[in-house]
Design an enzyme around this catalytic site. Structure first.
Site, PDB file in Angstrom:
ATOM      1  N   HIS A  26      50.664  53.924  94.979  1.00 45.89           N
ATOM      2  CA  HIS A  26      50.693  54.310  93.554  1.00 45.89           C
ATOM      3  C   HIS A  26      51.604  55.507  93.314  1.00 45.89           C
ATOM      4  O   HIS A  26      51.329  56.354  92.466  1.00 45.89           O
ATOM      5  CB  HIS A  26      49.288  54.633  93.035  1.00 45.89           C
TER       6      HIS A  26
ATOM      7  N   HIS B 127      39.838  60.408  91.687  1.00 47.66           N
ATOM      8  CA  HIS B 127      38.912  60.152  92.788  1.00 47.66           C
ATOM      9  C   HIS B 127      37.738  59.314  92.271  1.00 47.66           C
ATOM     10  O   HIS B 127      37.033  59.774  91.361  1.00 47.66           O
ATOM     11  CB  HIS B 127      38.400  61.492  93.319  1.00 47.66           C
TER      12      HIS B 127
ATOM     13  N   ASN C 272      42.482  49.231  88.401  1.00 50.94           N
ATOM     14  CA  ASN C 272      43.741  48.490  88.437  1.00 50.94           C
ATOM     15  C   ASN C 272      43.809  47.535  87.253  1.00 50.94           C
ATOM     16  O   ASN C 272      42.812  47.338  86.551  1.00 50.94           O
ATOM     17  CB  ASN C 272      43.844  47.674  89.729  1.00 50.94           C
TER      18      ASN C 272
END
Ligand code: HDE
Length: 728
Positions: free
Chosen positions: A76, A340, A149
């Site tokens: 990413h 996170h 995603n």
């Protein structure tokens, strides 16, 4: 505008304001605040002499420059981000006690970063790839990160395989080729030996991997999470983001060309939409499953290679995300933001999905190397708006000046502060899940069905989508050099669907093997002996899920769509301005494109500003094309190869094309010729010549405008693709 002042009433914006720097009207200084009187010359022993070591100004400037880069994200790396806010539609109290989901009047600040997965920081936005969709909610109770995603499943089931997957898909280690592409041997070698990836492969080979815009893609939390309400009752939850502009993609040929013409296509699109006030919006949806229903599905909720079909558990829309501000500084915000999946707030918790569990370790670990130490939470973009108090101290680049003598707990010197918070004071309490198990290195048998949902996806696609998927596999496997890998992949695809496999095989000049070898995978049963297991066969009746096909998305708006208007000197002023007006009123953007830059003279003696010359843009950067009349303008365009190519390419990519008056002749001169364009009827009225091609001999026609707008809203006219091959 004073950037040091908060720009809005957004709590995170207020927080960031104290860190903003603006040099307008200020003197140039060193980092120590000393004013610099000559920034053009270093200090030398004589004008032609050697530079002096004592030049602290030169040394400071160059040293800082030498250290400007930090490691890019291992995955990413390429991304773009924006600020905004989230608002719930109604209280979600029955399901979760998360404070930001209780009160519709609360606007929670967010920072959202979109990304591709495989490419380096400087790679093209249009790679065939999964897109990251990471949302940081700065809630009153601390940061909640939904790090998702644009595809709802993943390649692997267990985090232990992630380094293998990433090594396989990244450029190959000996020559670092290819950049930002999965079309190479190591990736397909891994995939062909990892049948659990097959559902994800269907998604990644579909048009979902080629979004038209970040603003037109869905997002997914992927894993099953937990909601916990005030009564301590837990439920399973899957998160979805639904774009209000619908779900749209480009085609592969277009993607490859955009990569050359504007590799920043998605980044620019997001930036410009926000600057234009066209704020991107998504609805947050949840699928909620009661705990007692955990085992009622024929797949495992903990398996990240599975979706819960929307037809089984509907997606409840619970709020809206709006992005309304671009970052001030790419590095400080977009590059340094640290997401996170373990950043949770009370009311949301994990499940035992083994992929999620591994991620919980990985994200902090990666920030330690990427951002250089344990204080990355103090970087402005990462700071929570909820106050932070704990006994963690010191470390690289510590910003906080902790006061007092006590940096331990329990303490009496600090009067016991900071204090632990019980649940009723907002303290996070992990969900008390009952676990009665043996410690084993194993995979649950409930994870073994690798093909049924891959087949469900394939079966749910429209014909054009199926064709794109087949072409994508032919392209990718066509780039693979080792024949055995291609053959093995065709064999694995046959487990998903034999028609799919044979169509791919045909393009590769292969046969589907008559006797299918069962694909191999490794499993470790409870007794510890490694053995090979066979994935379960596809279930017979898998049906279809309409929600999986992009053909069923929203097609009622042309908001923010880009329409190219092809003209030259002598164009029809009235036709151009009435079309421009109508499209703008419907929310689209029009751009005037001509053989050169500057201003054009119309047939009636008016003028129009040219936005782009044909040299700097191609049809792939637009959603639709309009050719107004004006004999002279059209005559000039007929002689411009680039104008004809523009039309051909737009036609090939199934985009809407309109022409009025003499503009129709440009279409006739093009490859479309007469056979794809019917003569307008006796009244010279507009006719839909081919799907998405709208023409009228009338110089101006309200019908054309109306039909044009309706056709653009369809996004593409895929039926054309099946009929006509266009050389472009
Ligand atoms: Fe990530 N992933 N990931 N991932 N991921 C990272 O964290 C990792 C996975 C996702 O815009 C890294 O800060 C492991 C699934 C996004 O900054 C790293 C596993 C999903 C982003 C990492 C996964 C994601 C990352 C790299 C398997 C969808 C970009 C830099 C166990 C739900 C966030 C970083 C941003 C980034 C590890 C699988 C989404 C290395 C070990 C599944 C959107 O920590």
């Amino acid at each position: 505008m004073d950037k040091n002042k908060p720009q809005t009433n957004n709590a995170k914006d207020n927080d960031l304001a104290q860190f903003r720097e603006d040099s307008a009207g200020e003197y140039l200084t060193t980092n120590q605040g000393i004013r610099i009187n000559d920034d053009q010359n270093s200090l030398k022993a004589g004008a032609r002499g050697p530079s002096l070591l004592e030049d602290f100004i030169l040394r400071e400037k160059i040293t800082h420059f030498d250290h400007e880069r930090i490691p890019e994200r291992v995955v990413h790396a390429r991304g773009a981000a924006a600020h905004g806010y989230f608002q719930a539609y109604e209280s979600l109290a029955p399901y979760t006690k998360a404070k930001f989901l209780q009160e519709p009047s609360v606007k929670t600040p967010v920072f959202v970063r979109f990304s591709t997965v495989v490419g380096s920081r400087g790679s093209s936005d249009l790679a065939r790839d999964v897109r990251g969709f990471a949302v940081k909610f700065y809630t009153e109770e601390g940061n909640f990160d939904l790090v998702g995603n644009n595809i709802p499943v993943f390649f692997i089931q267990d985090a232990v395989k992630f380094p293998d997957l990433v090594h396989a898909i990244k450029p190959e280690p000996h020559n670092e080729i290819p950049q930002a592409a999965s079309a190479h041997d190591t990736f397909w070698d891994f995939v062909s030996l990892t049948p659990e990836s097959m559902h994800m492969i269907m998604w990644v080979m579909s048009d979902r991997a080629l979004p038209r815009s970040f603003r037109m893609m869905e997002g997914f939390g992927v894993h099953t999470f937990r909601f916990i309400n005030e009564q301590g009752i837990g439920r399973f939850v899957k998160f979805h983001w639904k774009p209000l502009l619908g779900l749209h993609s480009v085609v592969w040929d277009e993607a490859q060309k955009i990569s050359g013409q504007d590799p920043d296509f998605h980044r620019r699109d997001l930036w410009e939409a926000i600057e234009n006030g066209d704020y991107p919006e998504w609805e947050l949806g949840v699928q909620i499953v009661e705990e007692e229903d955990e085992h009622k599905f024929d797949f495992d909720l903990l398996d990240a290679t599975k979706i819960i079909p929307e037809e089984l558990v509907p997606v409840k829309r619970i709020g809206k995300l709006t992005l309304d501000r671009n970052p001030d500084n790419f590095f400080a915000e977009t590059e340094q933001v640290a997401f996170h999946p373990g950043h949770l707030v009370p009311g949301i918790d994990f499940t035992n999905d083994p992929l999620l569990q591994g991620r919980l370790f990985s994200y902090t670990d990666t920030q330690l190397i990427r951002l250089g130490g344990p204080n990355f939470h103090e970087i402005p973009i990462n700071r929570s708006v909820a106050p932070v108090h704990n006994n963690q101290r010191d470390g690289h680049m510590r910003q906080t000046i902790n006061r007092g003598r006590a940096s331990y707990e329990p303490n009496s010197i600090g009067r016991g502060c900071p204090m632990q918070a019980k649940a009723n004071r907002g303290g996070f309490v992990s969900y008390a899940e009952k676990i009665d198990a043996q410690k084993v290195r194993a995979r649950s048998e409930s994870f073994f069905d690798h093909f049924s949902q891959a087949a469900l996806f394939w079966n749910s696609q429209s014909d054009p989508e199926k064709e794109h998927l087949v072409e994508a596999l032919r392209f990718e496997l066509g780039k693979v050099e080792v024949p055995a890998i291609r053959e093995r992949m065709v064999g694995v695809l046959a487990h998903v669907d034999e028609t799919l496999a044979s169509r791919v095989a045909q393009g590769l000049g292969l046969n589907v093997p008559a006797k299918l070898d069962p694909p191999l995978n490794m499993n470790v049963p409870a007794d510890g002996d490694i053995q090979q297991f066979q994935p379960k066969p596809v279930k017979k009746s898998i049906g279809r899920s309409p929600a999986l096909s992009m053909a069923n998305t929203i097609k009622d708006t042309i908001k923010t769509r880009k329409v190219a208007i092809l003209v030259a000197d002598g164009f029809d002023d009235a036709a151009l301005s009435s079309m421009k007006q109508a499209l703008t009123a419907a929310g689209a953007q029009t751009k005037v494109i001509a053989p050169r830059l500057g201003f054009l003279n119309s047939a009636a003696g008016g003028q129009a500003k040219i936005d782009f010359s044909l040299l700097t843009v191609g049809s792939v950067l637009f959603d639709a094309v309009y050719v107004p009349g004006g004999e002279k303008s059209v005559e000039t365009l007929k002689g411009e190869a680039k104008a004809l190519h523009f039309i051909h390419e737009a036609y090939k990519h199934c985009k809407t094309i309109a022409a009025t008056g003499a503009g129709v002749d440009l279409l006739r001169t093009s490859y479309l010729g007469a056979d794809k364009l019917f003569e307008p009827n006796a009244e010279g009225d507009q006719r839909i010549a081919d799907e998405g091609v709208i023409i009228s001999r009338h110089a101006q026609s309200g019908n054309v405008v109306e039909a044009f707008i309706k056709a653009i809203a369809q996004h593409r006219h895929w039926s054309r693709e099946m009929k006509a091959q266009v050389p472009a």
